[in-house]
Design a protein around this motif. Sequence first.
Motif, PDB file in Angstrom:
ATOM      1  N   ASN A 120       0.900  -1.290   0.068  1.00  0.00           N
ATOM      2  CA  ASN A 120       0.168  -0.075  -0.130  1.00  0.00           C
ATOM      3  C   ASN A 120       1.026   1.315  -0.134  1.00  0.00           C
ATOM      4  O   ASN A 120       0.499   2.148  -0.560  1.00  0.00           O
ATOM      5  N   LEU A 121       1.923   1.135   0.598  1.00  0.00           N
ATOM      6  CA  LEU A 121       2.821   2.467   0.743  1.00  0.00           C
ATOM      7  C   LEU A 121       3.575   2.489  -0.599  1.00  0.00           C
ATOM      8  O   LEU A 121       3.352   3.679  -0.727  1.00  0.00           O
ATOM      9  N   PHE A 122       4.141   1.529  -1.213  1.00  0.00           N
ATOM     10  CA  PHE A 122       4.791   1.912  -2.366  1.00  0.00           C
ATOM     11  C   PHE A 122       3.929   2.297  -3.369  1.00  0.00           C
ATOM     12  O   PHE A 122       4.153   2.895  -4.064  1.00  0.00           O
ATOM     13  N   ALA A 123       2.471   1.670  -3.485  1.00  0.00           N
ATOM     14  CA  ALA A 123       1.601   1.916  -4.364  1.00  0.00           C
ATOM     15  C   ALA A 123       1.230   3.501  -4.327  1.00  0.00           C
ATOM     16  O   ALA A 123       0.805   4.041  -5.197  1.00  0.00           O
ATOM     17  N   ALA A 124       1.028   3.897  -2.849  1.00  0.00           N
ATOM     18  CA  ALA A 124       0.729   5.351  -3.042  1.00  0.00           C
ATOM     19  C   ALA A 124       1.566   6.392  -3.088  1.00  0.00           C
ATOM     20  O   ALA A 124       1.554   7.583  -3.480  1.00  0.00           O
ATOM     21  N   LYS A 125       3.127   5.976  -2.753  1.00  0.00           N
ATOM     22  CA  LYS A 125       4.322   7.003  -2.650  1.00  0.00           C
ATOM     23  C   LYS A 125       5.208   6.718  -3.775  1.00  0.00           C
ATOM     24  O   LYS A 125       6.014   7.651  -4.153  1.00  0.00           O
ATOM     25  N   GLY A 126       5.280   5.517  -4.375  1.00  0.00           N
ATOM     26  CA  GLY A 126       6.400   5.087  -5.224  1.00  0.00           C
ATOM     27  C   GLY A 126       7.759   4.433  -4.387  1.00  0.00           C
ATOM     28  O   GLY A 126       7.511   4.765  -3.038  1.00  0.00           O
ATOM     29  N   TYR A 127       8.495   3.906  -4.941  1.00  0.00           N
ATOM     30  CA  TYR A 127       9.718   3.244  -4.200  1.00  0.00           C
ATOM     31  C   TYR A 127      10.488   4.202  -3.643  1.00  0.00           C
ATOM     32  O   TYR A 127      10.752   4.227  -2.305  1.00  0.00           O
ATOM     33  N   LYS A 128      11.057   5.362  -4.232  1.00  0.00           N
ATOM     34  CA  LYS A 128      11.845   6.391  -3.302  1.00  0.00           C
ATOM     35  C   LYS A 128      11.338   7.066  -2.490  1.00  0.00           C
ATOM     36  O   LYS A 128      11.895   7.282  -1.354  1.00  0.00           O
ATOM     37  N   ALA A 129      10.095   7.532  -2.506  1.00  0.00           N
ATOM     38  CA  ALA A 129       9.396   8.393  -1.520  1.00  0.00           C
ATOM     39  C   ALA A 129       8.884   7.439  -0.156  1.00  0.00           C
ATOM     40  O   ALA A 129       8.718   8.049   0.731  1.00  0.00           O
ATOM     41  N   ALA A 130       8.729   6.292  -0.417  1.00  0.00           N
ATOM     42  CA  ALA A 130       8.131   5.360   0.637  1.00  0.00           C
ATOM     43  C   ALA A 130       9.404   5.376   1.794  1.00  0.00           C
ATOM     44  O   ALA A 130      10.511   5.044   1.596  1.00  0.00           O
ATOM     45  N   SER A 131       8.760   5.497   2.912  1.00  0.00           N
ATOM     46  CA  SER A 131       9.891   5.457   4.177  1.00  0.00           C
ATOM     47  C   SER A 131       9.545   4.199   4.831  1.00  0.00           C
ATOM     48  O   SER A 131       8.476   3.865   5.307  1.00  0.00           O
ATOM     49  N   LEU A 132      10.595   3.950   5.157  1.00  0.00           N
ATOM     50  CA  LEU A 132      11.002   2.445   6.080  1.00  0.00           C
ATOM     51  C   LEU A 132      10.423   2.802   7.351  1.00  0.00           C
ATOM     52  O   LEU A 132       9.946   1.655   8.229  1.00  0.00           O
ATOM     53  N   ILE A 133      10.503   3.867   7.763  1.00  0.00           N
ATOM     54  CA  ILE A 133      10.255   4.375   9.251  1.00  0.00           C
ATOM     55  C   ILE A 133       8.728   4.485   9.241  1.00  0.00           C
ATOM     56  O   ILE A 133       7.970   3.691  10.378  1.00  0.00           O
ATOM     57  N   GLU A 134       8.119   4.844   8.282  1.00  0.00           N
ATOM     58  CA  GLU A 134       6.559   5.047   8.309  1.00  0.00           C
ATOM     59  C   GLU A 134       6.228   3.763   8.204  1.00  0.00           C
ATOM     60  O   GLU A 134       5.267   3.213   8.847  1.00  0.00           O
ATOM     61  N   LEU A 135       6.796   2.843   7.176  1.00  0.00           N
ATOM     62  CA  LEU A 135       6.212   1.469   6.990  1.00  0.00           C
ATOM     63  C   LEU A 135       6.248   0.566   8.578  1.00  0.00           C
ATOM     64  O   LEU A 135       5.064   0.073   8.883  1.00  0.00           O
ATOM     65  N   ALA A 136       7.290   0.640   9.092  1.00  0.00           N
ATOM     66  CA  ALA A 136       7.319  -0.188  10.408  1.00  0.00           C
ATOM     67  C   ALA A 136       6.547   0.363  11.481  1.00  0.00           C
ATOM     68  O   ALA A 136       5.887  -0.211  12.197  1.00  0.00           O
ATOM     69  N   GLU A 137       6.100   1.779  11.506  1.00  0.00           N
ATOM     70  CA  GLU A 137       5.154   2.433  12.294  1.00  0.00           C
ATOM     71  C   GLU A 137       3.720   1.718  12.174  1.00  0.00           C
ATOM     72  O   GLU A 137       2.938   1.582  13.037  1.00  0.00           O
ATOM     73  N   GLN A 138       3.390   1.827  10.812  1.00  0.00           N
ATOM     74  CA  GLN A 138       2.178   1.260  10.442  1.00  0.00           C
ATOM     75  C   GLN A 138       2.127  -0.248  10.802  1.00  0.00           C
ATOM     76  O   GLN A 138       0.774  -0.818  11.110  1.00  0.00           O
ATOM     77  N   VAL A 139       3.247  -0.951  10.518  1.00  0.00           N
ATOM     78  CA  VAL A 139       3.260  -2.716  11.249  1.00  0.00           C
ATOM     79  C   VAL A 139       3.169  -2.686  12.419  1.00  0.00           C
ATOM     80  O   VAL A 139       2.445  -3.604  12.966  1.00  0.00           O
ATOM     81  N   GLY A 140       3.680  -1.569  13.264  1.00  0.00           N
ATOM     82  CA  GLY A 140       3.810  -1.746  14.752  1.00  0.00           C
ATOM     83  C   GLY A 140       5.108  -2.394  15.070  1.00  0.00           C
ATOM     84  O   GLY A 140       4.837  -3.114  16.160  1.00  0.00           O
TER      85      GLY A 140
END
Length: 218
Positions: A32-52
Amino acid sequence: MMTFPTCPSCHLMESPAETSSTADRILDVAENLFAAKGYKAASLIELAEQVGIRPPSLYNHFRNKESLYKAVLERLLGHFQPLIAEAATFSPHDKNAVLAWTRQMVELHFRHPNFARLLQHAALAEAPGTTEMLTRFFRPLFAPSAGGGVTLSPPLLPWATMAFHNVLVSYITMAPLYRNLINQDPFSAEARQRHLEMVLEMVNSALTRPESPFASAA
């Protein structure tokens, strides 16, 4: 590329089933994050926060951002590959088989809309693994045997395939811009049915038209 120190002890805190579940959650959020923002703009920190989970824990499941992105692509492509392989099995001039296949492909794009969104971002900014994925996606459709009842000459098949796929992808990625124009949610059941009918009509017209005067050109 942002990196974090690994956490060797983290595996001790999860059972194999929990590890698998966490990896699946990471893939779901990453898609969902890559689809919304693309590869470069997607943040691993944001991803981890959403996963918990803590950001370093991502590396217990995926080596880096690139490997995570490729895993997302691989999972999405896996939904389409059986249908792509089926295209090579059509009997010559079997219009009903082509139309049935087309219906399934349209419905598959609606079930997995992030595939189209990832492709759009990749077209605008380079992303790892996308070229290889597209090759695996399109190459089987470029073979003359995959044309079924289509009357195009072999040199035109790649262009026909790309044009057809562009119709499916652009509806997913661009239709929301036309929401006010059509005064309807483009992803409502009625709108999706109209899109399906339009695509089927387009393919049916291609299957029944006379041989193209340009078919022997090339």
